[in-house]
Design a protein around this motif. Sequence first.
Motif, short mmCIF file in Angstrom:
data_model
loop_
_atom_site.label_atom_id
_atom_site.label_comp_id
_atom_site.label_asym_id
_atom_site.label_seq_id
_atom_site.Cartn_x
_atom_site.Cartn_y
_atom_site.Cartn_z
N GLU A 112 0.74 -3.35 4.67
CA GLU A 112 0.43 -1.98 5.11
C GLU A 112 -0.92 -1.52 4.55
OE1 GLU A 112 2.48 -0.25 7.08
OE2 GLU A 112 4.48 -1.08 6.83
N VAL A 113 -1.94 -2.38 4.61
CA VAL A 113 -3.23 -2.06 3.99
C VAL A 113 -3.85 -0.79 4.56
CG1 VAL A 113 -4.66 -3.43 5.58
CG2 VAL A 113 -5.40 -3.10 3.19
N HIS A 114 -3.48 -0.42 5.80
CA HIS A 114 -4.04 0.79 6.40
C HIS A 114 -3.62 2.04 5.64
CE1 HIS A 114 -0.12 0.07 8.37
NE2 HIS A 114 0.00 1.38 8.35
N ARG A 115 -2.58 1.93 4.82
CA ARG A 115 -2.13 3.08 4.04
C ARG A 115 -2.97 3.28 2.77
NH1 ARG A 115 2.93 5.18 5.53
NH2 ARG A 115 4.03 3.94 7.10
N ALA A 153 -4.42 -9.34 4.08
CA ALA A 153 -3.97 -7.96 4.30
C ALA A 153 -3.26 -7.88 5.64
CB ALA A 153 -5.15 -7.00 4.28
N ALA A 154 -2.12 -7.19 5.65
CA ALA A 154 -1.36 -7.00 6.89
C ALA A 154 -1.39 -5.55 7.29
CB ALA A 154 0.08 -7.47 6.69
N THR A 155 -1.52 -5.31 8.60
CA THR A 155 -1.56 -3.93 9.09
C THR A 155 -1.02 -3.85 10.50
OG1 THR A 155 -3.00 -2.04 9.61
CG2 THR A 155 -3.96 -4.23 9.83
N THR A 156 -0.32 -2.76 10.79
CA THR A 156 0.12 -2.49 12.16
C THR A 156 -0.88 -1.62 12.90
OG1 THR A 156 1.39 -0.60 11.37
CG2 THR A 156 2.57 -2.69 11.57
N VAL A 186 -3.93 -2.62 -8.30
CA VAL A 186 -4.94 -3.51 -7.73
C VAL A 186 -5.83 -4.06 -8.84
CG1 VAL A 186 -6.99 -3.61 -6.26
CG2 VAL A 186 -4.94 -2.45 -5.44
N ARG A 187 -6.29 -3.20 -9.72
CA ARG A 187 -7.19 -3.63 -10.79
C ARG A 187 -6.49 -4.57 -11.77
NH1 ARG A 187 -10.04 2.30 -11.57
NH2 ARG A 187 -11.60 2.03 -9.91
N GLN A 188 -5.20 -4.33 -12.03
CA GLN A 188 -4.45 -5.20 -12.92
C GLN A 188 -4.32 -6.60 -12.32
OE1 GLN A 188 -3.51 -4.68 -15.99
NE2 GLN A 188 -2.49 -6.68 -16.17
N VAL A 189 -4.03 -6.67 -11.02
CA VAL A 189 -3.91 -7.96 -10.35
C VAL A 189 -5.24 -8.70 -10.38
CG1 VAL A 189 -3.56 -9.06 -8.10
CG2 VAL A 189 -1.98 -7.30 -8.88
N ILE A 190 -6.32 -7.99 -10.12
CA ILE A 190 -7.65 -8.61 -10.11
C ILE A 190 -7.99 -9.14 -11.51
CG2 ILE A 190 -10.10 -8.16 -9.83
CD1 ILE A 190 -9.32 -6.19 -7.58
N LYS A 191 -7.66 -8.37 -12.53
CA LYS A 191 -7.91 -8.79 -13.91
C LYS A 191 -7.16 -10.08 -14.23
CE LYS A 191 -7.50 -7.16 -18.71
NZ LYS A 191 -7.06 -6.04 -19.57
N GLN A 192 -5.89 -10.14 -13.84
CA GLN A 192 -5.10 -11.34 -14.08
C GLN A 192 -5.62 -12.53 -13.27
OE1 GLN A 192 -1.15 -10.03 -13.11
NE2 GLN A 192 -0.78 -9.07 -15.11
N ALA A 193 -6.06 -12.26 -12.04
CA ALA A 193 -6.58 -13.33 -11.18
C ALA A 193 -7.86 -13.92 -11.77
CB ALA A 193 -6.85 -12.79 -9.78
N ALA A 211 0.82 -1.21 0.00
CA ALA A 211 0.00 0.00 0.00
C ALA A 211 0.85 1.26 0.00
CB ALA A 211 -0.94 -0.01 1.21
N VAL A 212 2.15 1.11 0.31
CA VAL A 212 3.04 2.26 0.30
C VAL A 212 3.33 2.72 -1.12
CG1 VAL A 212 5.33 3.10 0.92
CG2 VAL A 212 4.08 1.60 2.49
N SER A 213 3.49 1.75 -2.05
CA SER A 213 3.93 2.08 -3.40
C SER A 213 2.93 1.76 -4.51
CB SER A 213 5.25 1.34 -3.71
OG SER A 213 5.09 -0.05 -3.53
N ASP A 214 1.94 0.93 -4.23
CA ASP A 214 0.98 0.52 -5.26
C ASP A 214 -0.37 1.20 -5.05
OD1 ASP A 214 2.72 -1.37 -6.59
OD2 ASP A 214 2.47 -2.64 -4.82
#
Length: 437
Positions: free
Chosen positions: A123-126, A148-151, A99-106, A91-94
């Motif tokens: 870092e999904v909270h970002r 999803a991972a979050t602190t 997200v949409r590209q990954v979902i399309k490929q999935a 979530a810091v860099s993407d």
Amino acid sequence: MDLFTPASSSEAAAQSAPLAVRMRPRDISEVVGQAHLLKAQSPLQNLFARAEAGKRPASSVILWGPAGTGKTTIAYLLARKSNWNFVELSAVSDGVAQVRQVIKQAKSELSLSGKPTILFVDEVHRFSKSQQDALLPAVENAFVTLIAATTENPVFSVINPLLSRSLMVTLEPLTEDDLKEVISRALSSERGLGGRFELESEAIDIILGAAGGDARKSLTILEAAADAAGESPVISVEHVRAVADSAGLEYGIDQHYDVISAFIKSMRGSDPDAALYYLARMLHAGEDPRFIARRIMIAASEDVGMADPTVLPLTAAALTAVQHVGMPEARIILAQAAVAVAVAPKSNAVYKGINAALELVQNGQGNDIPPYLRDARSPLQKGASYRYPHDYEHGVAPQRYLPESLGDLKLYEPTTHGFESRITSRLSKVEELRNMP
């Protein structure tokens, strides 16, 4: 590609990876410090059992815990057990486009080969609300299984639709014993330092203090200290001190709430040492000193009150001074105000009194104001005789002030702490004078 080794299969390339990467657990049994998650029939063990059986998880997963406690490792282990496609985003860099590209490929992979995809978002909270919204259709329709991972506390940082579609797994902070086990493994393992070094006991304590419960940070410091040791077989205190930075303790949104809560409770509990410690943590993390000053001022009324009425004006002056002076000198002013609240006698009688009064008003009780207390222009005051207190000895008139419907209600009940003990004595005498015929 093996999720747990670098892209190159050569031994030299593997050994060039950071120590924290080389020592990442390769099996769930190697995960340290999360015994509550590894019990039989626990939600996490059930997830692994389904993955091993080739079944997709019943829901997406949100891994919540402090940094360096194993969130990314658990995501990787789940992916390895399932042998599904594994895609990692940060979530810091993407953003939404990725997200949409990954979902399309999935979706394409699912329709062509039937092979599901695990989408790991660190870092999904970002992610903003709109970015999290972009995940919803894929999660709801099971085009991807989101891990999803979050602190940060998901209740505050993850949108409700994602929360309701996910299993939340909470990772506990690592203890000193947990970190010692991580360090010991790294020292002895062939994947780690291969038994080439001994670590002085005092050096371990320095690593533990600098790591702040973060296994990854502890291994990073250990590796740097080993480099500093060079040909020496012993990693000494000096080696560790030379590389251990003063990055400080983790301080995210959860810590914002937790530390200010601990600060307030320490002042309330009359512990000036703890109050100064938590004050220092907030200042080191960059909290707005005006926010801290406001919280101290509130505590002066809520927790000290009339037990020492001089504390509130002192804290109000501190807020004004902080606004004029600024940091770093404001730290001294805040410290004085916090200590003043901590060492003062305590009473929440005023706090309880106003809350009880508000509850009465909200419930519609006591609407009948005595006629003699009404405004002189009110027609309801005609014929009523208001008794002016200054016309009476001791400045107390024998008359009632509360509405008749409230009876002999007591809202402010002073304690015997500090100055309030004098108030208790005075109010007893005042009540006698007010009830005189």
